[in-house]
Write a protein that holds these residues in place. Sequence first.
Motif, mmCIF file in Angstrom:
data_model
loop_
_atom_site.group_PDB
_atom_site.id
_atom_site.type_symbol
_atom_site.label_atom_id
_atom_site.label_comp_id
_atom_site.label_asym_id
_atom_site.label_seq_id
_atom_site.Cartn_x
_atom_site.Cartn_y
_atom_site.Cartn_z
ATOM 1 N N GLU A 241 46.907 48.539 38.547
ATOM 2 C CA GLU A 241 47.861 47.929 39.473
ATOM 3 C C GLU A 241 48.324 48.938 40.527
ATOM 4 O OE1 GLU A 241 51.041 45.573 37.543
ATOM 5 O OE2 GLU A 241 49.635 45.390 35.889
ATOM 6 N N ASP A 243 46.535 51.412 41.734
ATOM 7 C CA ASP A 243 45.457 51.542 42.718
ATOM 8 C C ASP A 243 45.503 50.367 43.687
ATOM 9 O OD1 ASP A 243 44.605 53.835 41.621
ATOM 10 O OD2 ASP A 243 42.911 52.969 40.530
ATOM 11 N N ALA A 244 45.698 49.167 43.111
ATOM 12 C CA ALA A 244 45.743 47.975 43.963
ATOM 13 C C ALA A 244 46.873 48.105 44.975
ATOM 14 C CB ALA A 244 45.935 46.739 43.094
ATOM 15 N N MET A 245 48.026 48.595 44.519
ATOM 16 C CA MET A 245 49.147 48.768 45.451
ATOM 17 C C MET A 245 48.778 49.711 46.577
ATOM 18 S SD MET A 245 52.484 49.152 43.082
ATOM 19 C CE MET A 245 53.633 48.837 44.364
ATOM 20 N N THR A 247 45.823 50.514 47.776
ATOM 21 C CA THR A 247 44.852 49.995 48.752
ATOM 22 C C THR A 247 45.478 48.938 49.650
ATOM 23 O OG1 THR A 247 44.083 48.366 47.164
ATOM 24 C CG2 THR A 247 42.823 50.372 47.329
#
Lengths: 374, 241
Positions: A241, A243-245, A247
């Motif tokens: 999560e 990493d997703a934030m 990107t």
Amino acid sequence: MQTPLHFTQSDSLLSIELSGELTLYSITPLEKQMRQRDVVGITRIEINLMSVTFIDTATAIFLVKMEEMFSKRGVECSLICENKTLLSTLELVKMQRIITNLETQSQQKKSSFLEKKLKDIYAYFYSFIPFITFLGKLFVAKMSYLKSFKNIRFKEIAYEINESAVKALGIVALTSFLIGLVVAYQSAFQLKTYGANIFIVDMLGISILRELAPLITAIVIAGRSGSAFTAQIGAMKITQELDAMKTMGFDPFAFLVLPRIIALMIAMPILIFVADIMGMLGGIIVANADLGISSNLFLDRFREVIAAKHFFIGIIKGPFFAFLIASIGIYRGLSVQNDTQSIGFNTTKSVVESIFVVIVCDALFSIALTNLGI
Amino acid sequence: MSVIEVRDVQTVFGTKVIHDGLNLSINEGEIYGLLGPSGCGKTTLLREMVMLQDFSHGSIDILGHNVSNIKERDAQKLRREWGVLFQFGALFSSLSIRDNIALPLVEYTDLNASMIEEIVQFKINLVGLKSSDADLFPSQISGGMKKKAGLARALCMDPKLLFLDEPTSGLDPISAREFDELILKLRSLLGLTIVMVSHDLQSIYDTLDRVAIIDEKKIAYEGTIVDVKSSKSQFVQTFFK
């Protein structure tokens, strides 16, 4: 199960004939029977596999190992076999053994005890450097965060205050009440022998307001909310999560880190205030029951002898403790690696380290303030 | 026109070399695959492209920005121009599917709530989820639905570039084919450039325009999928046999 095994010996040649299916269950009986056999004076061994119908890889490894062992002892050893499948199984096992042998040989490099210890110590102190990096990032994030009023995430802060402080109110109140009770009870017993009953007010007032309430609150919060920070952020890291934030351009420091730190820094003084009240309540009850000091007398004396500075010193410690607990909890959460074990490890570390750091910080406060004459 | 330029990239973890001088370029409107054996650093390269990981040497240009020395402001702008789908979706577990998809819109735009709701519903339907799924939380849905929701979130800002990390792994063959079709549809519909890491042979043949095969720390082959057998790499020979 007796594995079919047949020994024939002629002078220095021992031939072992195996038959049937050989699987990993037959290894142990085979080994036992081989052990029992006396091999003194034998220079050549033939293992005959002609009537074996099947071997699995475990048995193949066993046979290859046996062959190696005998040849190391100087006994010539050979496997006799014509079945193609058996041969290829044996060949596969041999190949793999050669490869693993090569790898282990190249890796074997023993380090001495001293070298290992020094490396451990180095690694331990080196782990402090990422924490400094974390504080640096935190500072940069804080600067850009405070640049505009709009950036402050009030919703998250309010949510965190509720999660990590309001919900902890009960346990903090109960713990400090009990601490007040216990300290008062123990000191009442001592004071009674000197007839200095009324001094329980001075004693409790200063110790609870100044030291005990902030420390107890900090320890409870470190165990309750600090560990929760580590576990939450660690789990988010494992599920990518974070990493997703990143990107998506959401800075985890603005979304996750600062709201938690700010929330705890706001809430901690309030919690300490509650702990003060509950601790003194415990003291009043004991003074009333054990020393015969009425609550009115207690409060009158309290107003007389306890200066407001003791209360404020206790409260002012709150934000400092909160910063330490929250930042260590979050730092530990961010240093979770990609496995589940690492969450438990880092949570433990986060609690231990934050309690330790809080106590160190409290000691520094004590020394500094006493020397300043406050 | 190339959208992504990877030049001479070297990646070293500790003493272990992962990439030793990678070069590739991805053109606009292409579906580009990063292939190779497990552990060859495909996902690492993808992470380097989206600025989650540093590399030791070389340069990566995305939409004209060099990612290794980009200004924070440009980086933020760039992040809004791409969408990333992680292998397991990486949905925010504290938010419902609807809020997950709406989050970038809420944070970056000043659209009103009803407009955001419209967009979210559109994206949910586009990726093949049902409108009734929108209120579920990530823990309540299956792996395949997580991927679809993750894709919807990646598409939410209408990016020019889409990064997919093993989009069909863990899906049943039917869903995987549907996913492939969806990707092809999106490309023709929105003119996306898609970069994906994949192991799924069927999906590789069906969707990819060009591929790069990473083997032995280098690019073993770059080009169209039709000519791939001309490569001498052992991985290629066994993988596409």
